[in-house]
Design an enzyme around this catalytic site. Structure first.
Site, mmCIF file in Angstrom:
data_model
loop_
_atom_site.group_PDB
_atom_site.id
_atom_site.type_symbol
_atom_site.label_atom_id
_atom_site.label_comp_id
_atom_site.label_asym_id
_atom_site.label_seq_id
_atom_site.Cartn_x
_atom_site.Cartn_y
_atom_site.Cartn_z
ATOM 1 N N ASN A 156 -55.481 -72.481 40.549
ATOM 2 C CA ASN A 156 -54.545 -71.481 40.042
ATOM 3 C C ASN A 156 -53.430 -71.249 41.050
ATOM 4 O O ASN A 156 -52.722 -72.205 41.377
ATOM 5 C CB ASN A 156 -55.240 -70.227 39.485
ATOM 6 C CG ASN A 156 -56.239 -69.521 40.349
ATOM 7 O OD1 ASN A 156 -57.294 -70.043 40.658
ATOM 8 N ND2 ASN A 156 -55.951 -68.306 40.752
ATOM 9 N N ASP A 157 -53.236 -70.063 41.575
ATOM 10 C CA ASP A 157 -51.996 -69.715 42.284
ATOM 11 C C ASP A 157 -51.649 -70.631 43.461
ATOM 12 O O ASP A 157 -52.530 -70.995 44.241
ATOM 13 C CB ASP A 157 -52.109 -68.313 42.905
ATOM 14 C CG ASP A 157 -52.758 -67.300 42.004
ATOM 15 O OD1 ASP A 157 -53.016 -67.603 40.842
ATOM 16 O OD2 ASP A 157 -53.011 -66.183 42.494
ATOM 17 N N GLN B 140 -55.128 -71.851 45.178
ATOM 18 C CA GLN B 140 -56.431 -71.353 44.752
ATOM 19 C C GLN B 140 -57.188 -72.513 44.113
ATOM 20 O O GLN B 140 -56.701 -73.131 43.149
ATOM 21 C CB GLN B 140 -56.251 -70.223 43.727
ATOM 22 C CG GLN B 140 -55.751 -68.938 44.338
ATOM 23 C CD GLN B 140 -56.844 -68.245 45.124
ATOM 24 O OE1 GLN B 140 -57.713 -67.613 44.567
ATOM 25 N NE2 GLN B 140 -56.799 -68.373 46.440
ATOM 26 N N TYR C 212 -59.283 -65.426 48.093
ATOM 27 C CA TYR C 212 -58.248 -65.172 47.090
ATOM 28 C C TYR C 212 -56.844 -65.435 47.666
ATOM 29 O O TYR C 212 -56.686 -65.833 48.811
ATOM 30 C CB TYR C 212 -58.385 -63.729 46.577
ATOM 31 C CG TYR C 212 -59.359 -63.583 45.417
ATOM 32 C CD1 TYR C 212 -60.251 -64.599 45.074
ATOM 33 C CD2 TYR C 212 -59.376 -62.417 44.648
ATOM 34 C CE1 TYR C 212 -61.130 -64.455 44.003
ATOM 35 C CE2 TYR C 212 -60.245 -62.262 43.577
ATOM 36 C CZ TYR C 212 -61.118 -63.289 43.258
ATOM 37 O OH TYR C 212 -61.973 -63.139 42.194
ATOM 38 N N SER C 213 -55.838 -65.120 46.857
ATOM 39 C CA SER C 213 -54.476 -65.550 47.181
ATOM 40 C C SER C 213 -53.909 -64.902 48.435
ATOM 41 O O SER C 213 -54.301 -63.803 48.827
ATOM 42 C CB SER C 213 -53.551 -65.274 46.002
ATOM 43 O OG SER C 213 -53.770 -66.247 45.021
ATOM 44 N N ARG D 90 -54.695 -56.779 46.557
ATOM 45 C CA ARG D 90 -54.817 -58.168 47.032
ATOM 46 C C ARG D 90 -53.484 -58.893 47.145
ATOM 47 O O ARG D 90 -52.442 -58.374 46.805
ATOM 48 C CB ARG D 90 -55.753 -58.955 46.115
ATOM 49 C CG ARG D 90 -55.373 -58.974 44.658
ATOM 50 C CD ARG D 90 -56.353 -59.876 43.865
ATOM 51 N NE ARG D 90 -56.183 -59.708 42.446
ATOM 52 C CZ ARG D 90 -56.899 -58.844 41.702
ATOM 53 N NH1 ARG D 90 -57.820 -58.060 42.234
ATOM 54 N NH2 ARG D 90 -56.673 -58.744 40.392
ATOM 55 N N ASP D 91 -53.581 -60.113 47.619
ATOM 56 C CA ASP D 91 -52.496 -61.096 47.639
ATOM 57 C C ASP D 91 -51.396 -60.760 48.655
ATOM 58 O O ASP D 91 -50.227 -60.562 48.303
ATOM 59 C CB ASP D 91 -51.882 -61.271 46.225
ATOM 60 C CG ASP D 91 -52.934 -61.514 45.158
ATOM 61 O OD1 ASP D 91 -54.015 -62.017 45.502
ATOM 62 O OD2 ASP D 91 -52.680 -61.189 43.966
ATOM 63 N N GLU E 281 -50.068 -58.252 40.491
ATOM 64 C CA GLU E 281 -50.641 -59.255 41.378
ATOM 65 C C GLU E 281 -49.522 -60.008 42.094
ATOM 66 O O GLU E 281 -48.375 -60.028 41.657
ATOM 67 C CB GLU E 281 -51.497 -60.251 40.572
ATOM 68 C CG GLU E 281 -52.713 -59.601 39.930
ATOM 69 C CD GLU E 281 -53.701 -60.597 39.325
ATOM 70 O OE1 GLU E 281 -54.912 -60.392 39.487
ATOM 71 O OE2 GLU E 281 -53.259 -61.574 38.694
HETATM 72 C C1 FRU Z 1 -53.665 -64.360 40.271
HETATM 73 C C2 FRU Z 1 -54.971 -63.951 40.935
HETATM 74 C C3 FRU Z 1 -54.734 -63.224 42.239
HETATM 75 C C4 FRU Z 1 -56.012 -63.492 42.977
HETATM 76 C C5 FRU Z 1 -56.322 -64.903 42.570
HETATM 77 C C6 FRU Z 1 -57.794 -65.225 42.464
HETATM 78 O O1 FRU Z 1 -53.828 -65.415 39.383
HETATM 79 O O2 FRU Z 1 -55.764 -63.188 40.053
HETATM 80 O O3 FRU Z 1 -54.441 -61.858 42.094
HETATM 81 O O4 FRU Z 1 -55.870 -63.352 44.362
HETATM 82 O O5 FRU Z 1 -55.718 -65.091 41.307
HETATM 83 O O6 FRU Z 1 -57.960 -66.580 42.194
#
Ligand code: FRU
Length: 446
Positions: free
Chosen positions: A19-20, A36, A80-81, A148-149, A201
């Site tokens: 993902n991200d 991710q 996570y991100s 987060r992030d 996010e």
């Molecule tokens: C965005 C998210 C972030 C998180 C990550 C987890 O897609 O939900 O907020 O850190 O993905 O994989």
């Protein structure tokens, strides 16, 4: 040729789920793209790690594999991100360690730990021990467990960090922290806006040519015909005069979320997004083949005379062009994926890929529309309000398409799954050039 859905231009994993984009930076002569990564399953279950690609030129990439694992009590349920920040000969990587406690929890108001963790690296893939910088008790009391992030930058002699958050009142916001040493962080302020969902996010704050922007990926927005058509949204605010104004979506297509930007050594601001979204009502048939999702093309961000962000594929991608052919209104041509179409438009237009999909602009409304559900896998139509369409650039990969409109004022991206890699392209209302493209190179360290 039968389409195996392996992308030629977009970064994607060999197996598992991504993902991200995370940790984007230019460090020691190379671009670094972390992401991710769920190596255990194409559906995203199992361990959540960071994978890593690097490149000297955004064209030849090397994968160094999985570089951060959820292997401590503070990140046991996910690395996570987060972001990358270069200082001297060291790359600082900040991320969120996700923790889910045992017990009867909703994981929103209780049961979830969200730790800001720092690791450093001298070469991009060998990491220092993990250091916890912030825990839930360090966030404002009004916050839920969803914080987060981290995204970090240096400005005015201090370091700054933004974090995405959800308050206990289910209001999405960004928390802004400051630091003098990258390790001790003090809460400075909160940004939020009315009616902008329950969670923000992946925040990213940056300046282009003196214009200040805040990018967020908000969840819980009201869906409209032209706006916020997807389950979760992603866009940027102007931050002039301290306020957040003019939320503009990054992408009006089906598959775009959680982008992050960084500055290239020549000063360009480059953005990559996840060419996917969580909790979508449509599917990706690559799951049966063992992988899912890719990142978007790297996009250069510039600002128009009226202060709007323009997004365009980085110019490095033009080096992949071969076999140019002129294309005019009324033409039908055979072309192999991947390809790049750059054209001027006058009045209403239609660009159609076989019976797969079409981009249509008519009477101020543009739409990206699937004509066949076996290629769309549940994707139907996405709209953009564009009063006058002047030019269009379409980059089609083997399993996705990115449409850049009016010099990058609007972008529409989608995954697509045509059965064959040869496409019959028909064009009305445009004149331009159609290029077949070579692919990027991705080498994997074993
Ligand atoms: C965005 C998210 C972030 C998180 C990550 C987890 O897609 O939900 O907020 O850190 O993905 O994989």
């Amino acid at each position: 040729m039968k389409n195996d859905f392996r992308q030629k231009l977009h970064l994607e994993p060999k197996s598992g789920w991504i993902n991200d984009p995370n940790g984007l930076c230019y460090f020691k002569g190379e671009y670094h793209v972390y992401y991710q990564y769920s190596p255990d399953s194409p559906s995203g279950s199992g361990r959540k790690c960071w994978g890593h690609w690097k490149s000297p030129d955004l064209i030849s990439w090397r994968s160094t594999g999985t570089v951060l694992f959820p292997d401590t009590p503070e990140d046991k349920d996910g690395v996570y991100s987060g972001c990358g920040f270069v200082k001297g000969d060291t790359l600082y990587l900040f991320y969120t360690g996700n923790v889910k406690e045992d017990g009867d929890h909703d994981y929103i108001t209780s049961g979830r730990g969200a730790n800001v963790i720092l690791v450093t690296t001298k070469n991009g893939h060998d990491m220092s021990p993990k250091k916890i910088l912030l825990r839930n008790s360090d966030y404002p009391a009004e916050c839920s467990c969803h914080v987060r992030d981290p995204k970090v930058w240096e400005e005015d002699g201090r370091y700054h960090m933004v974090l995405g958050a959800r308050t206990l009142q289910d209001i999405g916001c960004v928390l802004h922290y400051v630091s003098d040493d990258l390790e001790n962080w003090t809460f400075l302020e909160k940004y939020t806006a009315d009616d902008m969902g329950y969670m923000w996010e992946c925040p990213d704050e940056f300046t282009i040519d003196g214009h200040r922007f805040l990018s967020i990926s908000p969840q819980g927005l009201v869906h409209g015909k032209y706006d916020n058509q997807n389950v979760y949204s992603s866009g940027h605010y102007c931050m002039e005069n301290g306020g957040l104004t003019d939320f503009t979506e990054w992408d009006k297509g089906f598959d775009f979320y959680a982008p992050q930007s960084f500055e290239a050594p020549d000063g360009r601001r480059i953005l990559l997004g996840w060419e996917g979204i969580g909790d979508i009502p449509y599917t990706n048939p690559t799951v049966e083949l063992g992988w899912q999702h890719c990142l978007t093309l790297p996009r250069e961000l510039t600002v128009s005379d009226d202060g709007k962000i323009l997004q365009n594929p980085v110019r490095e991608l033009e080096s992949l062009r071969k076999d140019a052919a002129l294309i005019n209104s009324g033409d039908t041509v055979e072309i192999s994926l991947p390809f790049d179409l750059a054209a001027k438009a006058a009045g209403d237009i239609k660009v159609r890929f076989d019976n797969v999909l079409q981009f249509v602009s008519c009477g101020g409304e543009s739409r990206l529309e699937f004509l066949d559900d076996s290629a769309g896998c549940g994707r139907d139509v996405r709209y953009a309000h564009i009063p006058e369409l002047r030019d269009i650039r379409i980059i089609a990969d083997k399993a996705s398409v990115e449409v850049y409109i009016n010099g990058g004022e609007t972008v529409m991206s989608a995954r697509m799954y045509p059965e064959e890699t040869e496409i019959t392209l028909s064009a009305e209302g445009i004149s331009g050039t159609l290029y077949e493209l070579n692919g990027i190179e991705v080498i994997t360290d074993e």
